[in-house]
Enzyme design. Structure first.
Site, PDB file in Angstrom:
ATOM      1  N   PHE A 221       0.817  -1.222   0.000  1.00 10.43           N
ATOM      2  CA  PHE A 221       0.000   0.000   0.000  1.00 10.43           C
ATOM      3  C   PHE A 221       0.847   1.267   0.000  1.00 10.43           C
ATOM      4  O   PHE A 221       0.333   2.349  -0.267  1.00 10.43           O
ATOM      5  CB  PHE A 221      -0.968  -0.009   1.194  1.00 10.43           C
ATOM      6  CG  PHE A 221      -0.415   0.593   2.440  1.00 10.43           C
ATOM      7  CD1 PHE A 221       0.383  -0.147   3.288  1.00 10.43           C
ATOM      8  CD2 PHE A 221      -0.673   1.913   2.751  1.00 10.43           C
ATOM      9  CE1 PHE A 221       0.910   0.416   4.433  1.00 10.43           C
ATOM     10  CE2 PHE A 221      -0.148   2.490   3.894  1.00 10.43           C
ATOM     11  CZ  PHE A 221       0.642   1.735   4.734  1.00 10.43           C
ATOM     12  N   LYS A 222       2.141   1.170   0.279  1.00  8.86           N
ATOM     13  CA  LYS A 222       3.001   2.356   0.262  1.00  8.86           C
ATOM     14  C   LYS A 222       2.932   3.073  -1.101  1.00  8.86           C
ATOM     15  O   LYS A 222       3.132   4.278  -1.183  1.00  8.86           O
ATOM     16  CB  LYS A 222       4.457   1.985   0.543  1.00  8.86           C
ATOM     17  CG  LYS A 222       4.701   1.198   1.820  1.00  8.86           C
ATOM     18  CD  LYS A 222       4.803   2.071   3.039  1.00  8.86           C
ATOM     19  CE  LYS A 222       5.275   1.363   4.295  1.00  8.86           C
ATOM     20  NZ  LYS A 222       4.531   0.187   4.725  1.00  8.86           N
TER      21      LYS A 222
END
Ligand code: PLP
Length: 466
Positions: free
Chosen positions: A111-112
């Site tokens: 998700f970064k």
């Protein structure tokens, strides 16, 4: 929109200023001076928007005059154009009132990418407005480095140098970094540990002449723009399941408290979010805090969910500031005492405010493997060792009649060993990474010595400035 430091002693800045500054000079973290607010009608009007358009709409007031609306929309569209799902952040139903929202369809499968793809483009845009360049340096034990490199590769006004501990990242993680061959990217494999890498980065920032010579900057998770880039998917998920006309809960696999802080921000801007479940592995400082107001740091123990292996969650300071009614002096004093003693003194009143917003959940490695196995057996869904903790937290602490969304923070193929141990299945990499193991790698092995590292940074910067 103006931004102020949680410790009250740093300059007030606009959005571009906090983007480039990262950490405030007083050691605090930047927060918006006030929260924008969306009415129920404004939220309803966002239903059904394509994700990038919704993201631009949610971020508009936070960005203020720094970037015009059309440019912000273009940057959002470019950021999410190469995601592996047309929905960008698709919701998958796993049970009655239980969903997972997949945040891992970006280039590095965690998700970064949601925030960093945008942050890389924001840097380029703001730096070209100012006719400046920066050099981003960072240390990584795995996930953040690859997402930062993907976000900055090929950008015109940014050079990036990432330090990783030689031989101590997984092969997938290393290759995701070292197979990016753009001329503005340098990977340094340091003979040492992750802590050595982090100390070397700190030493570069502390070397003031060097810092200004190469215009050092950082994109770590204390940068406000990282939080901002994570607010829109909470809005999108809640709207898809009926908000603002009903409450929605979320469960978030948590490490540095950045992702779940973005959920809190979504609530502050008007989304009717009920309960926020903070999901932890055996490194459970946040669960202990929420259960009995015990915020005491212990040594980090490695787990199957390494991106949640933390001792101290750096973004917690932003919540603390809110819990203390934005009293910067109290926030600074509390953080100073925490640094000195390893124990954060929080009043009963502030703790009660926290427990009205958040509830903690903790899961060890054995349960993590058995839960991955059970979920796969019952539904065919493969969850990575971070995501599964969020899903189990949602099952355990979801409320009757209230939809709950568990955030899926990494693709299962990013953690093949744990998935293999749990299910006997080797999860395949998505098509865009299928040849990862055959790709050419480029990195430089260096000793853990500041002079050597600084010379490597200088060499990259002078080559690209020419
Ligand atoms: C970074 C990360 C987390 C933790 O997120 P925070 O914002 O630091 O709380 C959880 N899962 C994965 C896969 C991550 O990469």
């Amino acid at each position: 929109m103006r931004y102020i430091s949680t410790r009250g002693q740093a300059p007030v800045r606009d959005f571009s200023g906090v983007l480039l500054a990262g950490l405030a000079e007083d050691g605090g973290l930047y927060m918006p001076q006030s929260w924008p607010h969306f009415s129920a009608d404004e939220l309803r009007a966002m239903r059904g928007l394509p994700y990038p358009d919704l993201a631009a709409r949610v971020m508009r007031d936070f960005v203020g005059d720094c970037i015009d609306e059309a440019t912000l929309l273009r940057l959002c569209r470019e950021s999410y154009a190469n995601f592996g799902s047309p929905a960008v952040v698709p919701l998958i139903q796993l049970g009655p009132n239980l969903w997972t929202q997949e945040l891992f369809h970006g280039p590095t499968l965690a998700f970064k990418d949601m925030a960093l793809q945008l942050v890389g483009r924001l840097f380029d845009h703001v730096l070209s407005q100012r006719d400046e360049r920066v050099t981003i340096v960072g240390a990584t034990s795995g996930d953040t480095g690859s997402a930062a490199i993907e976000a900055c590769a090929g950008r015109e006004r940014v050079d990036i140098v990432i330090l990783h501990p030689e031989g101590r990242t997984s092969e997938v993680q290393r290759r995701q970094m070292t197979s990016v061959l753009a001329a503005n990217v340098k990977n340094l494999a340091v003979a040492g540990t992750f802590d050595d890498c982090q100390d070397l980065v700190k030493a570069m920032f502390a070397d003031v002449p060097f810092r200004s010579e190469v215009h050092l900057s950082a994109v770590n998770s204390i940068n406000w723009a990282r939080i901002l880039g994570q607010i829109p998917y909470y809005v999108a998920g809640a709207l898809a399941l009926g908000a603002p006309d009903c409450e929605i809960d979320f469960a978030v696999p948590t490490g540095n408290f950045g992702n779940v802080l973005a959920a809190y921000a979504a609530k502050r801007i008007g989304v009717p979010i009920g309960r926020l479940v903070v999901a932890s592995n055996r490194n459970d400082i946040l669960a202990r805090f929420l259960a009995h107001n015990d915020m005491s740091a212990k040594g980090v123990e490695p787990s199957l969910s390494p991106s949640m292996d933390i001792q101290v969650s750096s973004n917690f300071e932003r919540l603390l500031y809110e819990l203390l009614d934005r009293d910067a002096a109290k926030t600074a004093a509390t953080m100073v005492e925490f640094r000195a003693t390893g124990k954060m003194p929080i009043s009963h009143e502030a703790w009660q405010k926290a427990t009205a917003l958040f509830v903690g959940y903790r899961m060890g490695d054995d349960e993590t493997l058995s839960a991955i196995k059970a979920l796969h057996a019952s539904s065919g869904y493969l969850a990575d060792p971070h995501t599964i903790i969020g899903i189990e937290a949602a099952r355990a602490l979801g409320r009757e009649g209230v939809p709950i969304i568990a955030e899926a923070t990494a693709h299962p193929a990013k953690f093949p060993d744990a998935i293999m141990a749990a299910t006997g299945i080797h999860p395949p990499l998505p098509a865009h990474l299928a040849d990862l193991y055959e790709r050419e790698e480029r990195y430089t092995c260096v000793p853990a010595e500041i002079e050597v590292i600084e010379a490597e940074v200088r060499a990259l910067v002078s080559r690209n400035a020419a």
